[in-house]
Design a protein around this motif. Structure first.
Motif, PDB file in Angstrom:
ATOM      1  N   ASN A  34      64.956  -5.194  43.940  1.00  0.00           N
ATOM      2  CA  ASN A  34      65.802  -4.350  43.281  1.00  0.00           C
ATOM      3  C   ASN A  34      65.799  -4.756  41.943  1.00  0.00           C
ATOM      4  O   ASN A  34      66.116  -3.277  41.014  1.00  0.00           O
ATOM      5  N   GLU A  64      63.467  -5.276  40.015  1.00  0.00           N
ATOM      6  CA  GLU A  64      62.339  -4.632  39.600  1.00  0.00           C
ATOM      7  C   GLU A  64      62.169  -2.955  39.827  1.00  0.00           C
ATOM      8  O   GLU A  64      61.679  -2.460  38.910  1.00  0.00           O
ATOM      9  N   THR A  65      62.794  -2.502  40.562  1.00  0.00           N
ATOM     10  CA  THR A  65      62.588  -1.060  41.003  1.00  0.00           C
ATOM     11  C   THR A  65      63.827  -0.277  40.903  1.00  0.00           C
ATOM     12  O   THR A  65      63.785   0.922  40.939  1.00  0.00           O
ATOM     13  N   GLY A  66      65.115  -1.148  41.013  1.00  0.00           N
ATOM     14  CA  GLY A  66      66.324  -0.253  41.160  1.00  0.00           C
ATOM     15  C   GLY A  66      66.381   0.251  42.543  1.00  0.00           C
ATOM     16  O   GLY A  66      67.504   0.861  42.647  1.00  0.00           O
ATOM     17  N   SER A  67      65.693   0.012  43.546  1.00  0.00           N
ATOM     18  CA  SER A  67      65.752   0.598  44.825  1.00  0.00           C
ATOM     19  C   SER A  67      66.172  -0.319  45.895  1.00  0.00           C
ATOM     20  O   SER A  67      65.935  -1.629  45.758  1.00  0.00           O
TER      21      SER A  67
END
Lengths: 358, 112
Positions: B21, B23-26
């Motif tokens: 999360n 690293e990607t915001g997801s």
């Protein structure tokens, strides 16, 4: 015109292959395993980018399906103790057959295809910085570039911090060495400031296969080889001897399941729950994915051709058009700007691709 | 692999998901987000089904693009995962990519 006909013929053959594969949907048991990638399509040059071109690419990853284990997706009988297929990892397949008939790479970017490597530098983790190294070449191998540098950790794009949309922005500095393969005067060292940003989202989530049947297959295979927790513990020593990055998904599921089972009596129920969770995850399938990436660099060289700042913008739409297949896709991709490996060639093109991942 | 308890492995899985999360915001896409968030909130209390579900997610679900994570992104993720696990500086053994599942990346990091 003949090029257009050949491309149309290649595309229709790929579509026929895709639908032939789709006819086997009843046997599907989707996993991340992918041994063969086939892409074919057409690159439409916009502006003054030159003639349109068809392209195709075939990549086979791994040594031998029989020699080093069978991807679960096509396994007729799982060998729980066999190491995973020795497949590609990352941008550069370790052992791969790759064939491309045109520079229009389906994933865009010879830059990554030619090789890039992480650069672990001691002490960086305390600073939160990342070491990076890359090597690239233009399509004609007339210039090779190598660079090392530092990058910041990813930060969220404004307004997307808590959106759940995949997004990041990274800044970096690079020291780059450029070597011309056919003339010395073009060699040189330059400093670069770089950035790269990404935003993407998968849409229309559905199931690509029946969860219960997929879980049932996992349960049968696991319990056949490890009918009791004691048997699983006996197997664990042998599976543990396989490095984690070479284990199959099923092997790791078995290892994960052992501490989850509180007792021998609990083993079958635990295996069923592990299998259901796993099956639920691997059958999740988006209908489409929309993503865009921007990257650029400022060249602090003495006289960079075409200006100090160059960038590349790509926008892609992946569409899985077969309802029960997760391995056949249609891709539309727009590219505008310069690749780092080829700073003298400005791209402005639309790529239409059919891809099959087997 | 060092013998880890059920609780250790679940907390480590949470660390990998948190790293992804960061690293990607997801959280793995719309289909997985609520389940991933719930697991992160209570890794030891989650059911075995949920433990297996979040472990079965591939990295590509967080990175979206089939060609990601690329080399620089993998190194960045590795650094974040090992940081979350309190194992800063351990070498990345490689041979993992976007098709790798969360449970496998966790095992690689635990073993490295």
């Amino acid at each position: 015109m003949s090029m257009l006909r050949r491309s149309a013929s290649a595309l229709s053959a790929l579509v026929a292959t895709a639908f032939s594969v789709a006819a086997q949907a009843d046997n599907q048991s989707p996993t991340p395993s992918r041994a063969i990638s086939i892409d074919g399509g057409y690159a439409i040059q916009l502006g003054t980018g030159g003639p349109d071109k068809g392209f195709y690419r075939v990549v086979w990853e791994g040594r031998s399906l029989r020699e080093h284990g069978v991807p679960f997706k096509y396994a007729r009988a799982l060998d729980l103790l066999a190491p995973a297929l020795d497949r590609a990892g990352g941008d550069v397949p370790a052992i791969a057959f790759r064939y491309e008939n045109d520079r229009a790479s389906a994933n865009g970017g010879l830059l990554e295809a030619l090789g890039a490597s992480e650069l672990p530098l001691p002490g960086l983790s305390q600073l939160g910085l990342r070491g990076v190294a890359r090597i690239g070449a233009d399509a004609d191998f007339k210039q090779i570039t190598g660079a090392v540098g530092l990058e910041t950790p990813p930060v969220r794009l404004p307004g997307l911090a808590n959106s759940g949309v995949s997004n990041w922005l990274v800044f970096g500095i690079n020291a780059e060495r450029r070597e011309a393969t056919d003339s010395g005067p073009a060699d040189g060292n330059v400093a670069l400031a770089t950035f790269r940003g990404f935003v993407g989202k998968a849409l229309g989530w559905r199931k690509s296969a029946d969860v219960g049947r997929t879980a049932g297959k996992l349960v049968r295979d696991l319990l056949e080889l490890a009918p009791t927790r004691a048997a699983a513990i006996t197997l664990r020593a042998r599976i543990d001897s396989i490095p984690a990055n070479q284990r199959t998904s099923l092997q790791q599921t078995l290892l994960d399941g052992i501490p989850e089972a509180a007792s021998d009596e609990d083993w079958v129920r635990t295996v069923e729950e592990m299998a259901f969770g796993e099956a639920d995850a691997i059958t999740d399938q988006p209908t489409a994915a929309l993503y865009a990436e921007g990257s650029g660099w400022v060249d602090f060289g003495s006289d960079p051709a075409g200006g100090r700042f160059k960038s590349l913008l790509t926008a892609s739409l992946d569409y899985w058009f077969l309802p029960t297949r997760d391995d056949v896709l249609l891709r539309l991709r727009y590219e505008f700007g310069y690749e780092r490996a080829e700073p003298g060639i400005k791209k402005n093109r639309l790529l239409v691709t059919i891809g099959v991942r087997l | 692999m060092t013998e880890l308890t059920r609780e250790d492995r679940r907390v480590n899985r949470k660390h990998v998901l948190v790293a992804l999360n960061k690293e990607t915001g997801s959280f793995g896409g719309d289909a997985a987000a609520s389940r991933v968030k719930a697991f992160i909130a209570d890794p030891t209390g989650a059911s075995t089904v949920e433990f297996a579900y979040v472990g079965g997610l591939t990295l590509r679900r967080f990175y979206i693009d089939e060609s990601k994570p690329n080399s620089a992104e993998r190194q960045s993720l590795w650094q974040e995962v090992t940081h979350q696990l309190g194992r800063d500086g351990v070498a990345n053994p490689g041979k993992w990519d976007g098709s790798t599942q969360v449970k496998t990346l966790q095992a690689i990091a635990e073993e490295a």
